[in-house]
Design a protein around this motif. Structure first.
Motif, PDB file in Angstrom:
ATOM      1  N   ARG A 124       0.836  -1.213   0.000  1.00 55.39           N
ATOM      2  CA  ARG A 124       0.000   0.000   0.000  1.00 55.39           C
ATOM      3  C   ARG A 124       0.861   1.249   0.000  1.00 55.39           C
ATOM      4  N   ARG A 128       1.376   4.074  -2.914  1.00 55.42           N
ATOM      5  CA  ARG A 128       0.915   5.426  -2.610  1.00 55.42           C
ATOM      6  C   ARG A 128       2.012   6.461  -2.851  1.00 55.42           C
ATOM      7  N   TYR A 132       2.395   9.345  -5.682  1.00 61.69           N
ATOM      8  CA  TYR A 132       2.554  10.740  -5.299  1.00 61.69           C
ATOM      9  C   TYR A 132       3.704  11.381  -6.070  1.00 61.69           C
TER      10      TYR A 132
END
Lengths: 193, 193
Positions: A124, A128, A132
């Motif tokens: 995860r 993420r 970004y």
DNA sequence: CAGTGTCAATACGGTAGCGTATGGTCGCCT
DNA sequence: AGGCGACCATACGCTACCGTATTGACACTG
């Protein structure tokens, strides 16, 4: 030596165990999170532990959840308010290079990716963060594909550097050399305007 | 499934155990190198093991020595014969991106850096490779400091990428995307002439 | 002050691995 | 054929950990 030596507050809560677990993770790695040693460190016996948690793994998951929320989320939230994307990346690089504890834990978790409780968290998280980065690079005018590649490269460099520094305490790098490295990375991985 | 299922050659040698150990390292990590399970896998009992090795750690060290010599040394030796430094770096990047097994083991060892037998091996190795890179960058006309920084960056990117790919099998990257990434890395980390 | 819920100690049983001791089997050399 | 050395099995003791069961101490609440 540090922390978790039982502060004479006697009664413990679940969070106390979680915090202690994170401490152990940071210092000795995930494998060292064992019930009986932890209990010793907290000055109680495991009779206590099994009141708070059903199993060892339950503690691990709780500790990871705590870390992911507290330590991790904060990081991006700060940087996210910087408007200029180039400056945002630069700050991201620089700030990441400080703030030790989170990264120590991160590095420890990297070494425990085979564990079932750890892997999903890290997946995860990585996804993420890479996303970004990719978005930031896009905002700098990079193409879709190139942004993705560069984001992966930057993140890989981060992960790899952690390994080299924290586990292999490779070169015992002096501060000045360390700063130089960070700036070099920024200069290399952030496209000049 | 693969290898080490006992090929009816019955009698084993020390090397057989070492090879089996490396196999386990690649698949389940260093911690899974345990003498009784290993013996089972080889179709014997630990009575055999303790004839060849004094202790579990002795096996580990032997296996690592073997890996360091066989798998690892070969890598640089090949590339080292390319005269042009730019081409040499390029080839180094590309070839590193193939040749799976060595890197799988390398990644497994990264996760076991806390172990006493593993750490020194990895320290030697990393230092060696980073230096090799630094020299190559110098040959491209970079300054001393910049070469060092860039070498560290490149090596960190390698290490980090291994983690992301092999442990986190992050994106299940298709071949074409993978190639693109490698070329992007090369383009970014090898200065244009 | 009885009762209830929270935290903890003790004692127990179970598993997995390390390492030792001792004896057995098989091939080969003489 | 006897013997020696390489390889392996069996059996054992030990440690570190997991998890369960039972009971105890203590605080707060009604």
């Amino acid at each position: 030596m540090s922390a978790t030596v039982k502060t004479e507050r006697s009664r413990l809560s679940a969070s106390d165990w979680e915090r202690a677990a994170l401490d152990v993770i940071a210092n000795q790695g995930v494998a060292a999170v064992a019930v009986e040693p932890l209990a010793r460190k907290l000055g109680v016996t495991k009779g206590s532990f099994y009141w708070h948690f059903g199993t060892r793994d339950a503690l691990l998951e709780a500790a990871l959840r705590r870390w992911e929320h507290a330590d991790t989320e904060a990081l991006l939230a700060q940087v996210d308010r910087i408007a200029d994307p180039r400056e945002r990346l630069l700050q991201l690089f620089r700030r990441t290079s400080m703030e030790l504890r989170t990264h120590v834990i991160y590095a420890a978790l990297l070494r425990a990716l085979d564990h079932d409780a750890v892997k999903p968290v890290m997946q995860r998280l990585s996804q993420r963060r890479i996303n970004y980065l990719a978005v930031a690079y896009r905002a700098l005018g990079m193409g879709r594909r190139e942004s993705m590649d560069r984001a992966r490269l930057a993140y890989a460099a981060y992960v790899g550097f952690l390994q080299l520094m924290l586990q292999l305490d490779l070169p015992r790098m002096p501060q000045e050399e360390y700063d130089s490295y960070v700036e070099h990375v920024a200069a290399t991985l952030i496209p000049s305007r």
